[in-house]
Design a protein around this motif. Structure first.
Motif, short mmCIF file in Angstrom:
data_model
loop_
_atom_site.label_atom_id
_atom_site.label_comp_id
_atom_site.label_asym_id
_atom_site.label_seq_id
_atom_site.Cartn_x
_atom_site.Cartn_y
_atom_site.Cartn_z
N ALA A 150 0.83 -1.20 0.00
CA ALA A 150 0.00 0.00 0.00
C ALA A 150 0.87 1.26 0.00
O ALA A 150 1.95 1.27 0.57
CB ALA A 150 -0.92 0.00 1.22
N ARG A 151 0.37 2.29 -0.64
CA ARG A 151 1.03 3.60 -0.55
C ARG A 151 0.63 4.23 0.77
O ARG A 151 -0.54 4.20 1.13
CB ARG A 151 0.55 4.50 -1.68
N LEU A 152 1.61 4.78 1.43
CA LEU A 152 1.33 5.46 2.70
C LEU A 152 1.53 6.94 2.46
O LEU A 152 2.61 7.38 2.09
CB LEU A 152 2.30 4.96 3.77
N ILE A 153 0.46 7.71 2.64
CA ILE A 153 0.65 9.16 2.50
C ILE A 153 0.00 9.87 3.68
O ILE A 153 -0.88 9.34 4.35
CB ILE A 153 0.11 9.75 1.18
N ALA A 154 0.50 11.06 3.93
CA ALA A 154 0.04 11.78 5.12
C ALA A 154 -0.01 13.27 4.84
O ALA A 154 0.78 13.78 4.04
CB ALA A 154 1.01 11.53 6.28
N ASP A 155 -0.94 13.95 5.48
CA ASP A 155 -0.85 15.41 5.46
C ASP A 155 0.00 15.83 6.66
O ASP A 155 0.51 14.98 7.40
CB ASP A 155 -2.26 16.04 5.46
N ALA A 156 0.18 17.13 6.85
CA ALA A 156 1.09 17.59 7.91
C ALA A 156 0.64 17.07 9.28
O ALA A 156 1.46 16.66 10.10
CB ALA A 156 1.16 19.12 7.91
N SER A 157 -0.66 17.02 9.52
CA SER A 157 -1.14 16.62 10.85
C SER A 157 -0.92 15.12 11.09
O SER A 157 -0.87 14.67 12.23
CB SER A 157 -2.63 16.96 11.01
N GLY A 158 -0.80 14.35 10.01
CA GLY A 158 -0.68 12.90 10.18
C GLY A 158 0.73 12.38 10.02
O GLY A 158 0.98 11.19 10.11
N ARG A 159 1.64 13.30 9.80
CA ARG A 159 2.99 12.87 9.44
C ARG A 159 3.66 12.04 10.55
O ARG A 159 4.25 10.99 10.29
CB ARG A 159 3.83 14.10 9.13
N ALA A 160 3.56 12.52 11.79
CA ALA A 160 4.23 11.81 12.90
C ALA A 160 3.67 10.40 13.04
O ALA A 160 4.42 9.43 13.20
CB ALA A 160 4.05 12.59 14.20
N ALA A 182 7.05 9.85 0.60
CA ALA A 182 7.53 11.08 1.22
C ALA A 182 7.17 12.28 0.38
O ALA A 182 7.29 12.27 -0.83
CB ALA A 182 9.03 11.01 1.40
N SER A 183 6.69 13.27 1.06
CA SER A 183 6.40 14.51 0.35
C SER A 183 7.23 15.59 1.00
O SER A 183 7.70 15.44 2.11
CB SER A 183 4.93 14.84 0.48
N ASP A 184 7.42 16.62 0.29
CA ASP A 184 8.02 17.81 0.84
C ASP A 184 7.12 18.26 2.00
O ASP A 184 5.90 18.37 1.83
CB ASP A 184 8.02 18.84 -0.30
N PRO A 185 7.69 18.50 3.18
CA PRO A 185 6.83 18.90 4.30
C PRO A 185 5.99 20.14 3.97
O PRO A 185 4.93 20.34 4.53
CB PRO A 185 7.81 19.18 5.44
N ASP A 186 6.50 20.93 3.04
CA ASP A 186 5.76 22.14 2.70
C ASP A 186 4.81 21.93 1.52
O ASP A 186 4.27 22.88 0.97
CB ASP A 186 6.73 23.29 2.33
N VAL A 219 -2.93 9.04 6.32
CA VAL A 219 -2.97 9.45 7.73
C VAL A 219 -3.12 10.96 7.78
O VAL A 219 -2.30 11.68 7.20
CB VAL A 219 -1.69 9.04 8.49
N GLY A 220 -4.15 11.43 8.44
CA GLY A 220 -4.32 12.87 8.56
C GLY A 220 -5.77 13.26 8.77
O GLY A 220 -6.57 12.46 9.28
N SER A 221 -6.09 14.47 8.36
CA SER A 221 -7.43 14.99 8.56
C SER A 221 -8.41 14.24 7.64
O SER A 221 -8.26 14.27 6.42
CB SER A 221 -7.46 16.48 8.24
N LEU A 222 -9.39 13.60 8.23
CA LEU A 222 -10.35 12.83 7.44
C LEU A 222 -11.27 13.75 6.63
O LEU A 222 -11.68 13.42 5.52
CB LEU A 222 -11.16 11.89 8.34
N GLU A 223 -11.56 14.88 7.21
CA GLU A 223 -12.41 15.83 6.49
C GLU A 223 -11.70 16.28 5.21
O GLU A 223 -12.27 16.28 4.12
CB GLU A 223 -12.72 17.05 7.36
N TRP A 224 -10.42 16.58 5.36
CA TRP A 224 -9.65 17.02 4.20
C TRP A 224 -9.61 15.90 3.15
O TRP A 224 -9.78 16.14 1.96
CB TRP A 224 -8.22 17.40 4.63
#
Ligand code: SAH
Length: 391
Positions: A9-19, A35-39, A62-67
């Motif tokens: 699976a691909r694992l991706i995260a927004d800033a809030s889910g990164r940790a 991995a994405s650029d943190p910015d 991983v991150g904001s579900l609404e987003w």
């Protein structure tokens, strides 16, 4: 389609889910954080999400579900439900792993694997729409307890209670056995072959999952025992779940106190506790400490005085101490105190033989003021007066 695995699976995260995503990655061998650029902008992230969906790649977000829902929505318009690849949504605190898309095509199993890796309950099998998020598990408790020297009546009642309530008991087999008997529903985690820090981390992992964990030490847990490793493990961790754990250190009677009490009151004035083990510190440091303790005229309690792996250290320590203290200085040797084979010997610095001492012995060397006198039963009382002669 083959059932998707976490590794595929691909694992991706927004800033809030990164940790939390990094934590997941560290727990699943072979799983790579896309991995994405943190910015990276929300637009960039949306584009990557759409690409992954178009390629029909299983994905853990991983991150904001609404987003996530808002970002995915445009890509889903007009798509056939059966063509959607599994997407699992994980909240930033890791409390819920929700099979969001691709239900019936592996999303549930993928969510379960994520929940297993994070040590939380998976959201219930969702048959339509969003799964129900389970509440974060209640933080567990981790108590580092001291059994005292061995006798049940020398164990603090608070420790007894803690052991009775524990679900998982972690420690050396000998100590775990001393702490028993346990009920069948209590899990004994034999950890003889683990290093101290690994044992401490294991205990935290379990407690972070909501378990009630007890780490067992003999004597006092803060005296050459597990408490320091457990607190160090917490200090070194950036796992938010570990900070939630209800951590308590429950004291016990240390070997020096137990041995001293049998002999009288050799610790009646200033004293120090030293470990002669050079497993965790260099021998040169031990010699320097002994030297200073001797010069300061402290009574010295020696823990870990001798073992098969460390045969010469005690003789060398005694040679050093003989340069500072009279041969008549009282020495107390307490072996297995508070246990069935207890033996207490009172001797002197001039007469002590290294072969009277092993790993189960605690040595107390008197100061210049420590005295002994005969007891009715043939032994001796040893004490160090509370006062010092005026200079
Ligand atoms: N936390 C323990 C010490 C662990 S280090 C405590 O506070 O007592 C292990 C050393 O403690 C042993 O090598 C021995 O020197 C001493 N020790 C532990 N239990 C003992 C006992 N019942 N009798 C005598 N010495 C003991």
């Amino acid at each position: 389609m083959a059932a998707p695995t976490l590794q595929s699976a691909r694992l991706i995260a927004d800033a809030s889910g990164r940790a939390m995503a990094e934590r997941l990655q560290s727990r699943v061998q072979g799983m790579m954080l896309d991995a994405s650029d943190p910015d990276e902008t929300a637009n960039g992230l949306t584009r990557r999400l759409h690409d992954i969906c178009r390629m029909r790649h299983p994905c853990v977000f991983v991150g904001s579900l609404e987003w996530l829902v808002l970002a995915l929505a445009p890509a889903l318009v007009g798509m056939d439900r059966d063509q959607l690849a599994p997407v699992v949504a994980v909240t930033p605190d890791g409390a819920a792993a929700i099979p969001l898309l691709g239900l019936g095509r592996g999303a549930e199993a993928l969510a379960r694997s994520v929940a297993d890796a994070l040590g939380v309950l998976p959201a219930g099998r969702a048959t339509e729409g969003l799964g129900t998020a389970v509440p974060a598990p209640r933080p567990g408790r981790l108590a580092v307890i001291g059994l005292g020297p061995g006798a049940a009546d020398l164990m603090a009642p608070a420790v007894r209670e803690e052991l009775d309530r524990a679900q998982d008991i972690v420690g050396y087999t000998t100590y775990v056995r001393m702490a028993g008997p346990f009920r069948p529903d209590q899990r004994l985690l034999d950890s003889d072959n683990r290093r101290e820090m690994d044992r401490a981390r294991l205990a935290f992992e379990l407690a972070a999952q909501g378990r009630h964990v007890v780490v067992v030490s003999s004597g006092d847990p803060g005296v050459f025992a597990m408490a320091a490793a457990v607190v160090e493990a917490l200090d070194q961790s950036d796992d938010p779940a570990w900070r939630e754990v209800d951590l308590a250190i429950l004291p016990g009677i240390s070997a020096a106190q137990a041995v001293a009490a049998r002999a009288g009151a050799p610790l009646g004035h200033d004293f120090c506790m030293l470990s002669l083990s050079d497993n965790l510190k260099p021998w040169s440091l031990i010699e320097r400490r002994l030297e200073h303790a001797a010069l300061a005229d402290l009574v010295i309690a020696l823990y870990n005085p001798s073992s098969k792996a460390r045969p010469w250290q005690l003789s060398q320590a005694l040679d050093l101490l003989r340069r500072h203290r009279a041969p008549s200085t009282p020495v107390v040797l307490g072996r297995d105190v508070g246990r069935p084979d207890e033996r207490v010997i009172v001797t002197t610095l001039g007469e002590i033989q290294p072969d009277q001492v092993d790993m189960r012995t605690l040595v107390i060397l008197g100061s210049s003021q420590t005295r002994q006198f005969p007891r009715r039963d043939g032994g001796a009382w040893v004490y160090t007066p509370r006062w010092y002669p005026a200079p």
